[in-house]
Design a protein around this motif. Structure first.
Motif, short mmCIF file in Angstrom:
data_model
loop_
_atom_site.label_atom_id
_atom_site.label_comp_id
_atom_site.label_asym_id
_atom_site.label_seq_id
_atom_site.Cartn_x
_atom_site.Cartn_y
_atom_site.Cartn_z
N ALA A 290 0.87 -1.18 0.00
CA ALA A 290 0.00 0.00 0.00
C ALA A 290 0.90 1.22 0.00
CB ALA A 290 -0.89 0.02 1.24
N SER A 291 0.41 2.33 -0.55
CA SER A 291 1.18 3.57 -0.59
C SER A 291 0.26 4.76 -0.38
CB SER A 291 1.91 3.69 -1.94
OG SER A 291 2.66 4.89 -1.98
N ASP A 292 0.87 5.91 -0.22
CA ASP A 292 0.10 7.15 -0.11
C ASP A 292 0.34 8.05 -1.32
OD1 ASP A 292 2.74 7.82 0.39
OD2 ASP A 292 2.32 9.01 2.18
N ARG A 293 1.12 7.60 -2.28
CA ARG A 293 1.56 8.44 -3.39
C ARG A 293 0.71 8.23 -4.65
NH1 ARG A 293 5.88 12.06 -2.54
NH2 ARG A 293 6.60 11.58 -0.46
N LEU B 209 0.10 13.04 2.14
CA LEU B 209 1.17 12.17 2.61
C LEU B 209 0.74 11.48 3.90
CD1 LEU B 209 4.29 14.41 1.99
CD2 LEU B 209 3.40 12.55 0.58
N CYS B 210 1.16 10.25 4.07
CA CYS B 210 0.86 9.41 5.24
C CYS B 210 -0.60 8.94 5.27
CB CYS B 210 1.24 10.09 6.55
SG CYS B 210 2.99 10.48 6.64
N ASN B 211 -1.38 9.23 4.24
CA ASN B 211 -2.75 8.72 4.13
C ASN B 211 -2.69 7.45 3.27
OD1 ASN B 211 -5.57 8.54 4.26
ND2 ASN B 211 -5.78 9.67 2.35
N PHE B 212 -2.18 6.38 3.87
CA PHE B 212 -1.99 5.14 3.12
C PHE B 212 -3.33 4.54 2.72
CE2 PHE B 212 2.05 5.64 5.08
CZ PHE B 212 2.94 5.12 4.16
N VAL C 239 6.88 5.92 -0.03
CA VAL C 239 6.81 5.10 1.18
C VAL C 239 5.78 4.02 0.91
CG1 VAL C 239 6.33 5.08 3.65
CG2 VAL C 239 7.41 7.07 2.59
N LYS C 240 6.12 2.79 1.21
CA LYS C 240 5.18 1.69 1.00
C LYS C 240 5.02 0.92 2.30
CE LYS C 240 8.84 -1.05 -1.06
NZ LYS C 240 9.38 -1.63 -2.24
N ASP C 241 3.87 0.29 2.42
CA ASP C 241 3.52 -0.46 3.61
C ASP C 241 3.14 -1.87 3.17
OD1 ASP C 241 2.82 -1.21 6.15
OD2 ASP C 241 0.98 -0.04 6.23
N ILE D 200 -3.57 9.64 -13.96
CA ILE D 200 -3.61 9.28 -12.54
C ILE D 200 -2.62 8.16 -12.28
CG2 ILE D 200 -5.05 8.37 -10.67
CD1 ILE D 200 -7.46 9.64 -12.07
N GLY D 201 -1.85 8.31 -11.19
CA GLY D 201 -0.89 7.28 -10.80
C GLY D 201 0.08 7.80 -9.76
#
Length: 168
Positions: free
Chosen positions: A37-40, A68-71, A106-108, A96-97
C-alpha cells in the motif's frame, strides 16, 4: 524486479480546461489484492496525451495528490482523493498514478501476492469550482440564514441533480 516501474491511467477530458478557472477534482481508489500500500497517488493535467516507451515514473508534479501518510490500504472500501487547482488553460488530459520514484515512495507491506502495489480507480470528476455564495448571484439562488447553526436552506431555479456546499 523492476525498480521504479509505474503504470498510469489516462483519459481525455470532455473539453479543455480554461485559463484562470479553478477546477475541483475527485476520484476514488482502493488497493488491489497485492502486497504493498502507498500514499503516493495523484492526478496530473496535461495539454496532450502522454506516451513514453518506458516504465519509469512520469517526470511531472501532480496538481492533485493524496495527502502524505494517508496510506490507501483497504481492498474493500473506496478512498476519495480530491482537491482543486487553477488551470493554465488548454489542459485536455488527466493522468492518474504514482509520479514519484521508489526512493520517494513510502510503502507499507499489508497484503500477500506479487511484490507490487496496484490500485483500482473509479468515479473521476473534474468540474469548475464555485468559490462562494456571491458566484451564485446571477442564477436566482438563495442560501439562508448566514451564518447558520443547525439548518441551512437552499432555494434555486437551477436544473441540477445535486449541490455540494462546503464550510470554510
Amino acid at each position: 524486479s523492476f525498480p521504479d516501474s509505474r503504470e498510469y491511467i489516462q483519459a481525455r477530458l470532455t473539453s479543455p480546461l480554461q485559463a484562470g478557472n479553478t477546477y475541483c477534482v475527485e476520484f476514488y481508489v482502493k488497493r488491489a489484492n497485492f502486497k504493498y500500500a502507498s500514499d503516493r497517488i495523484g492526478a496530473y493535467f496535461s495539454y496532450d496525451s502522454i506516451y513514453l516507451n518506458q516504465t519509469d515514473p512520469l517526470p511531472y508534479v501532480p496538481q492533485i495528490a493524496n495527502p502524505l501518510c494517508n496510506f490507501i490500504r483497504s481492498t474493500s472500501t473506496w478512498t476519495k482523493i480530491s482537491g482543486s487547482f487553477t488551470a493554465s488553460g488548454g489542459e485536455a488530459f488527466i493522468i492518474i498514478g504514482n509520479f514519484y520514484g521508489d526512493a520517494n515512495t513510502v510503502k507499507d507491506s499489508v497484503g500477500t501476492g506479487s511484490n507490487v502495489g496496484y490500485y483500482k480507480i473509479d468515479d473521476i470528476s473534474v468540474t469548475a469550482c464555485v468559490t462562494g455564495i456571491n458566484d451564485l448571484a446571477d442564477i436566482n439562488t438563495r442560501i439562508y440564514p448566514n451564518p447558520a447553526n443547525d439548518r441551512l436552506y437552499f432555494e434555486t431555479d437551477m436544473n441540477t441533480e445535486s449541490i455540494k456546499i462546503y464550510s470554510v
